[in-house]
Design an enzyme around this catalytic site. Structure first.
Site, short mmCIF file in Angstrom:
data_model
loop_
_atom_site.label_atom_id
_atom_site.label_comp_id
_atom_site.label_asym_id
_atom_site.label_seq_id
_atom_site.Cartn_x
_atom_site.Cartn_y
_atom_site.Cartn_z
N HIS A 96 0.82 -1.21 0.00
CA HIS A 96 0.00 0.00 0.00
C HIS A 96 0.85 1.26 0.00
O HIS A 96 0.35 2.35 -0.29
CB HIS A 96 -1.00 -0.01 1.17
CG HIS A 96 -0.44 0.38 2.49
ND1 HIS A 96 -0.04 -0.54 3.44
CD2 HIS A 96 -0.23 1.59 3.06
CE1 HIS A 96 0.39 0.07 4.52
NE2 HIS A 96 0.29 1.37 4.32
N ASP A 127 0.15 -7.42 1.45
CA ASP A 127 0.61 -6.05 1.69
C ASP A 127 2.13 -5.94 1.79
O ASP A 127 2.66 -5.27 2.67
CB ASP A 127 -0.04 -5.47 2.95
CG ASP A 127 0.07 -3.93 2.96
OD1 ASP A 127 0.26 -3.35 1.89
OD2 ASP A 127 -0.02 -3.34 4.06
N SER A 209 4.32 2.93 7.91
CA SER A 209 4.09 1.72 7.13
C SER A 209 5.32 1.36 6.30
O SER A 209 5.90 2.21 5.63
CB SER A 209 2.89 1.90 6.20
OG SER A 209 1.71 2.03 6.93
#
Length: 360
Positions: A96, A127, A209
């Protein structure tokens, strides 16, 4: 609770303390002690507990070791973090974070000019993604540990670039292990379902992230990915999730060797689904839109229009709930699937699960 990616050992010692109260200190033979004159103060040097010094030193050493392996990834539309995987310039991050982009700018947490990078492969279902910088000179690869050896209560640090603040560090513990969580849909793929996720109290903020969740030996044991969000109350502080390092390194090695993920090690029913709702708009199951020929669902007699309401006795009110159950199973497993047919009848069938394709 809706999850989103906005989008990580206690050093032991002995405590030493000294206590001197008025004239109660022990006297040395042959030496007279004289109390200080009235109205004066006696200077004192507070002693820092040894174990606190040791823990502080451990933090400093971990940050010093891991920070050079942490990078900031900019796509032009988004910003995230990544971890240097090897000296050839491979950098591991979240799918992402890269989204639909194929070209990036990478900046080391230790500073210097940004470097051009290109996408190697993305694995949205888990992911994870890997990019590679064109100039790999002077890169410091991180050391990856085994997430299977983690214990609840271990101290961990989350390192990344939250909100663009490069090289930031947050601290917490491993709060739980073996979680199965699903995030929101992002560009470049649907909602990823993370299996065996590491739950941590270390704050994971937007931009973290793709960074590193590390233990006190300086080993990466997870990739910070999700922060929990309550739809009504907003972010849930101290409730974040990381992809376990065992999964991350498996995916990374496949991408480096084959250029893509060839074995997801995840189970699939062989259907494409959407969430079915009742007359009040409440979810009641997942409606089958299409069935893969020769897959487990096809062989079990599941057809488009059927609504899957339970798998192995667990309710599947939404597509995300079905994904989470599938993530706990393995290819070759047999699953009991309860179905609501279009004519209102119900039946339970047994389906042998196949492998989830890397593109799903």
């Amino acid at each position: 609770m809706q999850l989103t990616r906005k989008a990580l050992r206690t050093a032991a010692g002995t405590a030493v303390a000294a206590l001197v109260i008025g004239g109660c200190a022990p006297r040395t033979p042959g030496v007279e002690t004289t109390p200080p004159p009235a109205g004066t103060t006696t200077p004192s040097t507070p002693l820092v507990p040894t174990r606190a010094v040791a823990l502080e030193s451990a933090y400093e050493q971990v940050i010093k070791k891991v920070l050079p392996s942490t990078v900031q990834i900019t796509t032009g539309q988004a910003l995230g973090s990544g971890i240097i995987y090897d000296k050839e310039g491979h950098i591991l991050t979240n799918a992402h974070v890269v989204g639909n982009a194929t070209e990036f700018r990478v900046t080391l947490a230790t500073g210097g000019k940004s470097r051009r990078a290109r996408l190697v492969s993305s694995y949205p279902a888990g992911d994870l993604a890997m990019i590679r910088v064109e100039d790999a000179d002077g890169l410091t690869p991180a050391t990856f540990g085994r997430s299977s050896n983690l214990k609840v209560g271990q101290i961990v640090l989350a390192m990344g670039n939250p909100l663009g603040f490069s090289g930031s560090v947050t601290e917490g513990i491993v709060s739980a292990l073996g979680r199965t969580v699903t995030g929101e849909r992002h560009a470049g793929g649907g909602a990823a379902t993370i299996t065996n996720a590491v739950q941590t109290s270390a704050p994971i903020n937007p931009g973290n992230s793709g960074g590193a969740l590390v233990d006190l030996s300086g080993q990466v044991i997870g990739i910070p990915t999700l922060a929990a969000v309550d739809p009504e109350q907003g972010a849930a502080p101290g409730l974040g999730f990381a992809i376990p390092s065992d999964t991350a390194t498996d995916v990374a090695q496949q991408i480096i060797r084959y250029g893509r993920v060839v074995n997801t090690r995840r189970a699939a029913l062989g259907v494409r689904v959407g969430t079915a709702v009742d007359a009040n708009g409440d979810p009641i199951g997942v409606v089958v839109g299409s069935v893969a020929p020769g897959g487990g669902a096809d062989k079990a007699g599941i057809r488009p229009g059927d609504v899957i309401v339970r798998v192995n006795g667990t309710a599947t009110p939404t597509a995300a709930a079905l994904s989470q159950i599938m993530a706990t199973l393995r290819p070759g497993d047999s699953a009991r699937v309860e179905i609501l047919h279009p004519d209102g009848t119900r039946s339970t069938v047994s389906a042998v699960l196949s492998e989830l394709p890397a593109g799903q």
